[in-house]
Design a protein around this motif. Structure first.
Motif, PDB file in Angstrom:
ATOM      1  N   TYR A   7       0.478  -1.169   0.247  1.00 44.69           N
ATOM      2  CA  TYR A   7       0.108  -0.252  -0.188  1.00 44.69           C
ATOM      3  C   TYR A   7       0.973   1.869   0.306  1.00 44.69           C
ATOM      4  O   TYR A   7       0.726   2.426  -1.054  1.00 44.69           O
ATOM      5  N   GLU A   8       2.160   1.027   0.875  1.00 46.99           N
ATOM      6  CA  GLU A   8       3.240   2.242   0.728  1.00 46.99           C
ATOM      7  C   GLU A   8       3.262   2.515  -0.388  1.00 46.99           C
ATOM      8  O   GLU A   8       3.742   4.068  -0.831  1.00 46.99           O
ATOM      9  N   GLY A   9       3.951   1.913  -0.923  1.00 49.14           N
ATOM     10  CA  GLY A   9       4.369   1.770  -2.634  1.00 49.14           C
ATOM     11  C   GLY A   9       3.330   2.167  -3.669  1.00 49.14           C
ATOM     12  O   GLY A   9       3.788   3.292  -4.209  1.00 49.14           O
ATOM     13  N   VAL A  10       1.857   1.629  -3.605  1.00 50.02           N
ATOM     14  CA  VAL A  10       0.863   2.379  -4.675  1.00 50.02           C
ATOM     15  C   VAL A  10       0.749   4.267  -4.254  1.00 50.02           C
ATOM     16  O   VAL A  10       0.678   4.557  -4.669  1.00 50.02           O
ATOM     17  N   LYS A  11       0.920   4.046  -2.932  1.00 48.40           N
ATOM     18  CA  LYS A  11       1.267   5.442  -2.213  1.00 48.40           C
ATOM     19  C   LYS A  11       1.930   6.770  -3.034  1.00 48.40           C
ATOM     20  O   LYS A  11       1.928   7.791  -3.724  1.00 48.40           O
ATOM     21  N   TYR A  12       3.291   6.240  -2.583  1.00 48.76           N
ATOM     22  CA  TYR A  12       3.995   6.954  -3.342  1.00 48.76           C
ATOM     23  C   TYR A  12       4.099   6.614  -4.789  1.00 48.76           C
ATOM     24  O   TYR A  12       4.373   7.892  -5.473  1.00 48.76           O
ATOM     25  N   ALA A  13       3.462   5.656  -5.529  1.00 47.25           N
ATOM     26  CA  ALA A  13       3.407   6.011  -6.843  1.00 47.25           C
ATOM     27  C   ALA A  13       2.978   6.829  -7.223  1.00 47.25           C
ATOM     28  O   ALA A  13       2.140   7.554  -8.974  1.00 47.25           O
ATOM     29  N   LEU A  58      -3.377   6.548  -6.125  1.00 45.83           N
ATOM     30  CA  LEU A  58      -4.422   6.142  -5.486  1.00 45.83           C
ATOM     31  C   LEU A  58      -5.053   7.713  -5.610  1.00 45.83           C
ATOM     32  O   LEU A  58      -4.273   8.731  -5.899  1.00 45.83           O
ATOM     33  N   GLY A  59      -6.786   7.311  -5.784  1.00 40.25           N
ATOM     34  CA  GLY A  59      -7.341   9.562  -5.533  1.00 40.25           C
ATOM     35  C   GLY A  59      -8.326   8.346  -4.389  1.00 40.25           C
ATOM     36  O   GLY A  59      -8.185   7.952  -3.026  1.00 40.25           O
ATOM     37  N   LYS A  60      -8.951   9.714  -4.456  1.00 42.09           N
ATOM     38  CA  LYS A  60      -9.783   9.755  -2.713  1.00 42.09           C
ATOM     39  C   LYS A  60     -10.804   8.283  -3.665  1.00 42.09           C
ATOM     40  O   LYS A  60     -11.437   8.572  -2.222  1.00 42.09           O
ATOM     41  N   GLU A  61     -11.552   8.141  -4.892  1.00 44.79           N
ATOM     42  CA  GLU A  61     -11.879   7.112  -4.795  1.00 44.79           C
ATOM     43  C   GLU A  61     -11.620   4.855  -3.649  1.00 44.79           C
ATOM     44  O   GLU A  61     -10.182   5.572  -3.924  1.00 44.79           O
ATOM     45  N   CYS A  62     -12.638   4.534  -3.734  1.00 46.27           N
ATOM     46  CA  CYS A  62     -11.963   3.521  -3.088  1.00 46.27           C
ATOM     47  C   CYS A  62     -11.687   2.182  -3.979  1.00 46.27           C
ATOM     48  O   CYS A  62     -12.215   2.184  -4.964  1.00 46.27           O
ATOM     49  N   SER A  63     -10.065   2.244  -3.652  1.00 45.12           N
ATOM     50  CA  SER A  63      -9.450   1.219  -4.926  1.00 45.12           C
ATOM     51  C   SER A  63      -8.734  -0.549  -4.718  1.00 45.12           C
ATOM     52  O   SER A  63      -9.132  -0.112  -3.196  1.00 45.12           O
ATOM     53  N   ASP A  77      -7.771   4.354  -0.074  1.00 45.58           N
ATOM     54  CA  ASP A  77      -7.633   5.057  -0.832  1.00 45.58           C
ATOM     55  C   ASP A  77      -6.881   5.664  -0.619  1.00 45.58           C
ATOM     56  O   ASP A  77      -5.773   5.098   0.115  1.00 45.58           O
ATOM     57  N   GLU A  78      -6.537   6.964  -0.854  1.00 47.10           N
ATOM     58  CA  GLU A  78      -5.587   7.742  -0.895  1.00 47.10           C
ATOM     59  C   GLU A  78      -4.593   7.329   0.501  1.00 47.10           C
ATOM     60  O   GLU A  78      -3.410   8.031   0.715  1.00 47.10           O
ATOM     61  N   LYS A  79      -5.884   7.847   1.426  1.00 47.46           N
ATOM     62  CA  LYS A  79      -5.141   8.027   3.120  1.00 47.46           C
ATOM     63  C   LYS A  79      -5.960   7.005   3.555  1.00 47.46           C
ATOM     64  O   LYS A  79      -4.844   7.039   4.523  1.00 47.46           O
ATOM     65  N   ILE A  80      -6.590   6.034   3.602  1.00 49.28           N
ATOM     66  CA  ILE A  80      -6.237   4.632   4.518  1.00 49.28           C
ATOM     67  C   ILE A  80      -6.273   3.733   4.265  1.00 49.28           C
ATOM     68  O   ILE A  80      -6.859   3.449   2.506  1.00 49.28           O
ATOM     69  N   ILE A  81      -6.104   2.081   4.768  1.00 49.66           N
ATOM     70  CA  ILE A  81      -6.249   1.147   4.370  1.00 49.66           C
ATOM     71  C   ILE A  81      -7.629   0.900   5.161  1.00 49.66           C
ATOM     72  O   ILE A  81      -7.676   1.166   5.822  1.00 49.66           O
ATOM     73  N   PHE A  82      -8.718   0.089   4.397  1.00 51.48           N
ATOM     74  CA  PHE A  82     -10.133   0.012   5.459  1.00 51.48           C
ATOM     75  C   PHE A  82      -9.742  -1.768   4.911  1.00 51.48           C
ATOM     76  O   PHE A  82     -10.736  -1.944   6.758  1.00 51.48           O
TER      77      PHE A  82
END
Length: 307
Positions: A118-124, A127-132, A148-153
């Motif tokens: 997740y951290e790696g994908v964030k650096y890429a 991620l945006g505001k939508e849930c992926s 999403d870009e802020k949190i892991i659900f």
């Protein structure tokens, strides 16, 4: 600038990433190399790393160690994943690596691995505001992260790597005659992921590195497109469906001739296609994008931020 090396010791490949801290504090990746090792070959289904695999691992680590010395790194961090954490001789393996190469290895749990992906994908910046739904297909395990870009659900690692599937269903060349059996095996394990997805309702699949880079490169070759497999690459879904249909009826020899596919991925790549297609269809996802960054980039970014 601080400079570090990350050794991502996966089930199929040993990856070296060298990074330094950029002007704004973000990681700058200056060298990347993956070496085929296949530590899961012949033993992953028995929870064992074979003597032959141990020798391949020692040889690869020596090569990476020489490159680390060339770059004059300040620190290194070595992490092992599914094949080592599940092997009955996993502790003996890490001890052997330390004795033979001087490299200390930390074995990550599946939860830790998913978190770093997740951290790696964030650096890429994918991620945006939508849930992926993030999906990372490895040799020993496949990780799913709903975020999403802020949190892991929600996140979980499953023993559904392509090396494991290959060993379980070997020989399946082509895969088509065993496709239904493979899909049943996968779905039996993914029940809680499907339940989590029904709760959080991701709108797209983000595939991180590895197999998804190969999917992108193959589609670009097939369509004679000027596109590049960059972070955020949008997969043309009709082309992915065509590629999937070809992969499940192809032999290893035929896959070796397919432009854009790295030869070392050819034997197991049909399993990557089945895992991805099944996930897309079960969740009715119509959009898929690529993150070229995954666990090693996530670890590098976090560690550099502390230096």
């Amino acid at each position: 600038m601080p400079r570090i090396a990350i050794l991502d010791l996966g089930t199929n490949t040993f990856n070296l990433l060298i990074a330094e801290k950029g002007e704004r504090g973000k990681p700058v990746f200056i060298y990347s190399k993956e070496l085929p090792v296949e530590i899961g070959k012949g033993g992953i289904h028995k929870k064992e790393i074979t003597a032959e695999a141990i020798q391949r691992a020692i040889k690869a680590l020596h090569k990476h160690r020489l490159k680390m010395d060339e770059f004059d790194i300040d620190e290194y961090y070595a992490f092992a994943t599914s094949a080592v954490r599940d092997a009955q001789n996993g502790k003996e393996f890490t001890r052997k690596m330390r004795i033979e190469t001087g490299i200390e290895i930390k074995v990550l749990s599946g939860e830790e691995e998913a978190g770093w992906i997740y951290e790696g994908v964030k650096y890429a910046s994918v991620l945006g505001k939508e849930c992926s739904l993030i999906m990372d297909i490895g040799g020993g395990s496949t990780e799913f992260i709903i975020a999403d870009e802020k949190i892991i659900f929600w996140k979980k690692s499953y023993p559904l790597g392509v090396s494991r599937l290959y060993e379980i269903f070997y020989p399946a060349d082509p895969l088509l005659p065993k496709k239904a059996e493979v899909e049943e095996h996968i779905l039996t394990m993914l029940k809680d992921m499907l339940e989590a997805a029904s709760t959080f309702k991701p709108v797209e699949l983000i595939g991180s590195s590895g197999s998804f880079e190969s999917f992108a490169e193959m589609i670009i070759h097939r369509t004679s497109s000027n596109a590049k497999a960059i972070n955020g690459y949008q997969f043309p879904m009709p082309e992915f469906e065509k590629l999937y249909n070809e992969l499940i009826v192809s032999t290893v020899e035929e896959r070796l001739q397919m432009p854009g596919l790295i030869p070392m991925r050819a034997p197991m790549f049909a399993y990557s296609a089945v895992l991805t297609d099944l996930t897309l269809k079960k969740l009715s996802l119509k959009r898929m994008r690529l993150s070229r960054y995954a666990m090693k980039e996530g670890i590098a970014g976090d560690l550099l931020s502390k230096l």
